[in-house]
Scaffold this motif. Structure first.
Motif, short mmCIF file in Angstrom:
data_model
loop_
_atom_site.label_atom_id
_atom_site.label_comp_id
_atom_site.label_asym_id
_atom_site.label_seq_id
_atom_site.Cartn_x
_atom_site.Cartn_y
_atom_site.Cartn_z
N ARG A 6 0.83 -1.21 0.00
CA ARG A 6 0.00 0.00 0.00
C ARG A 6 0.86 1.25 0.00
O ARG A 6 0.55 2.23 -0.69
CB ARG A 6 -0.91 -0.01 1.23
N MET A 7 1.93 1.22 0.76
CA MET A 7 2.83 2.37 0.78
C MET A 7 3.43 2.63 -0.59
O MET A 7 3.50 3.79 -1.05
CB MET A 7 3.94 2.14 1.81
N VAL A 8 3.85 1.56 -1.28
CA VAL A 8 4.44 1.71 -2.61
C VAL A 8 3.42 2.27 -3.59
O VAL A 8 3.71 3.18 -4.38
CB VAL A 8 5.02 0.37 -3.09
N ASN A 9 2.20 1.72 -3.54
CA ASN A 9 1.15 2.20 -4.44
C ASN A 9 0.82 3.66 -4.19
O ASN A 9 0.60 4.44 -5.13
CB ASN A 9 -0.11 1.34 -4.29
N ASP A 10 0.77 4.06 -2.93
CA ASP A 10 0.50 5.47 -2.61
C ASP A 10 1.60 6.37 -3.14
O ASP A 10 1.33 7.46 -3.65
CB ASP A 10 0.36 5.64 -1.09
N GLN A 64 6.65 1.91 -10.84
CA GLN A 64 6.20 2.91 -11.80
C GLN A 64 6.70 2.58 -13.20
O GLN A 64 5.96 2.70 -14.19
CB GLN A 64 6.70 4.29 -11.37
N ARG A 65 7.97 2.14 -13.30
CA ARG A 65 8.49 1.75 -14.62
C ARG A 65 7.73 0.55 -15.17
O ARG A 65 7.45 0.48 -16.37
CB ARG A 65 9.97 1.43 -14.50
N LYS A 66 7.39 -0.40 -14.30
CA LYS A 66 6.66 -1.58 -14.76
C LYS A 66 5.28 -1.20 -15.27
O LYS A 66 4.82 -1.70 -16.30
CB LYS A 66 6.54 -2.59 -13.61
N ARG A 67 4.61 -0.30 -14.58
CA ARG A 67 3.28 0.15 -15.02
C ARG A 67 3.38 0.89 -16.35
O ARG A 67 2.52 0.73 -17.22
CB ARG A 67 2.66 1.05 -13.96
N ASN A 68 4.44 1.66 -16.51
CA ASN A 68 4.59 2.38 -17.78
C ASN A 68 4.81 1.41 -18.94
O ASN A 68 4.30 1.64 -20.04
CB ASN A 68 5.77 3.36 -17.68
N VAL A 94 3.57 5.73 -5.71
CA VAL A 94 3.50 5.76 -7.17
C VAL A 94 2.40 6.72 -7.63
O VAL A 94 2.60 7.51 -8.57
CB VAL A 94 3.26 4.34 -7.72
N LYS A 95 1.24 6.68 -6.97
CA LYS A 95 0.15 7.60 -7.34
C LYS A 95 0.57 9.04 -7.14
O LYS A 95 0.27 9.91 -7.97
CB LYS A 95 -1.08 7.28 -6.50
N GLU A 96 1.26 9.31 -6.04
CA GLU A 96 1.71 10.67 -5.79
C GLU A 96 2.79 11.09 -6.77
O GLU A 96 2.83 12.25 -7.21
CB GLU A 96 2.24 10.78 -4.36
N ALA A 97 3.64 10.13 -7.16
CA ALA A 97 4.73 10.45 -8.09
C ALA A 97 4.21 10.74 -9.49
O ALA A 97 4.86 11.46 -10.25
CB ALA A 97 5.72 9.29 -8.14
#
Length: 318
Positions: free
Chosen positions: A262-266, A296-300, A268-271
């Motif tokens: 959850r921390m990582v996802n939060d 973030q790179r993986k999502r991109n 990434v959303k903020e970034a």
């Protein structure tokens, strides 16, 4: 509070602020611990057994010696003697503080000479080392005897849990850290036995010095071991977080990593809205920042596979 150890007792700093004189008592006990460590240990580090610490230990012995002489003088006065000893003649034993102070100086100088010699020979010990106990062979013998029974219990438990038998057997020997066992149990026990001998020999001043030395020894040895343990746990936590980071970015389900995910996802959303936040987080929590950047790179790549392919073609053409 994130990424911080929890101590509901507040720690020694809080207690020192609440209880008047506690900080001063801990400070004095630090001085008291030096003479007994001088006699019990060897191979000190240069930053642990310093000249100022050596002088502080000598001052403690000198003050106790003067205090004992003063009490002996007061007790020998006719008025005090008639009340305390009911007029009977009492032969005062000679204090042992004089020989103890002499041997303290001699052994302390040997410690300094050994530290210097090790440094000159190119084989120095860790400068913050608290030394090795002369009683380590006793600790090793006792811990080996205790492991005979503890290992037998572990093997018995392994017979009832065949699924985890190998893992349980790997726990042997149960007690492994001989140095910690010696410093926490053997040294205080030995000093206590010596204190009882001094009390029986008519040396109450030596007795009380050794009793306070046991308290000081336990206090400072415990704090040092806790600091070492905290340092090790910090390294292990970084290893665990690194493993979680890899598994989270790979999309794996990891037990106990929900909060981290959850921390990582939060992050990434903020970034996505403020990319510069990654650099800010990296200064405080590099592991979290690296995990967020990797995710973030993986999502991109998932969202723009053509762009990734174009970048690969361009790289091959170059």
């Amino acid at each position: 509070m994130r990424n911080q150890p929890r101590n509901v007792m507040g720690g020694p700093e809080m207690w020192a602020g609440m209880i008047p004189g506690l900080g001063l008592m801990n400070y004095i006990l630090g001085w008291v611990s030096i003479p007994i460590e001088t006699f019990l240990r060897r191979d000190f580090g240069e930053q642990y057994y310093t000249r100022s610490n050596f002088i502080a230990g000598f001052i403690i012995l000198w003050v106790l010696s003067m205090l004992g002489s003063l009490l002996g003088f007061i007790g020998s006065l006719p008025l005090i003697s008639s009340v305390v000893h009911h007029g009977e003649t009492v032969t005062e034993s000679v204090s042992w503080f004089g020989p103890i102070m002499k041997w303290y100086v001699i052994i302390g100088l040997i410690h300094f000479a050994w530290i210097w010699a090790k440094d000159v020979m190119g084989n120095p010990v860790l400068s913050t080392s608290a030394g090795r106990s002369w009683l380590t062979p006793i600790g090793r013998l006792l811990i080996g005897f205790m492991n005979l029974f503890l290992n037998a219990i572990v093997r018995l438990i392994a017979q009832f849990v065949p699924k985890h038998r190998e893992r349980i057997l790997d726990m042997q020997p149960v007690l492994r850290n001989v140095d910690t066992f010696t410093e926490r149990f053997i040294e205080p026990s030995f000093v206590f036995v010596v204190a009882l001998f001094c009390a029986a020999a008519g040396q109450p001043g030596i007795f009380w010095w050794l009793i306070f030395s046991i308290i000081a020894l336990n206090l400072y040895t415990g704090q040092r071991h806790q600091a070492d343990r905290s340092y090790f746990l910090g390294i292990r936590d970084q290893m665990i977080l690194g493993r979680m980071m890899r598994e989270v970015t790979q999309g794996k389900t990891v037990h106990g990593a929900d909060r981290f995910r959850r921390m990582v996802n939060d992050v990434v959303k903020e970034a996505e809205q403020s990319p510069e936040i990654i650099e800010t987080i990296k200064a405080q929590n590099p592991t979290l920042a690296d995990a967020a950047a990797a995710l973030q790179r993986k999502r991109n790549r998932v969202q723009n596979p053509d762009a990734e392919g174009n970048h690969s073609d361009m790289a091959m053409a170059a």
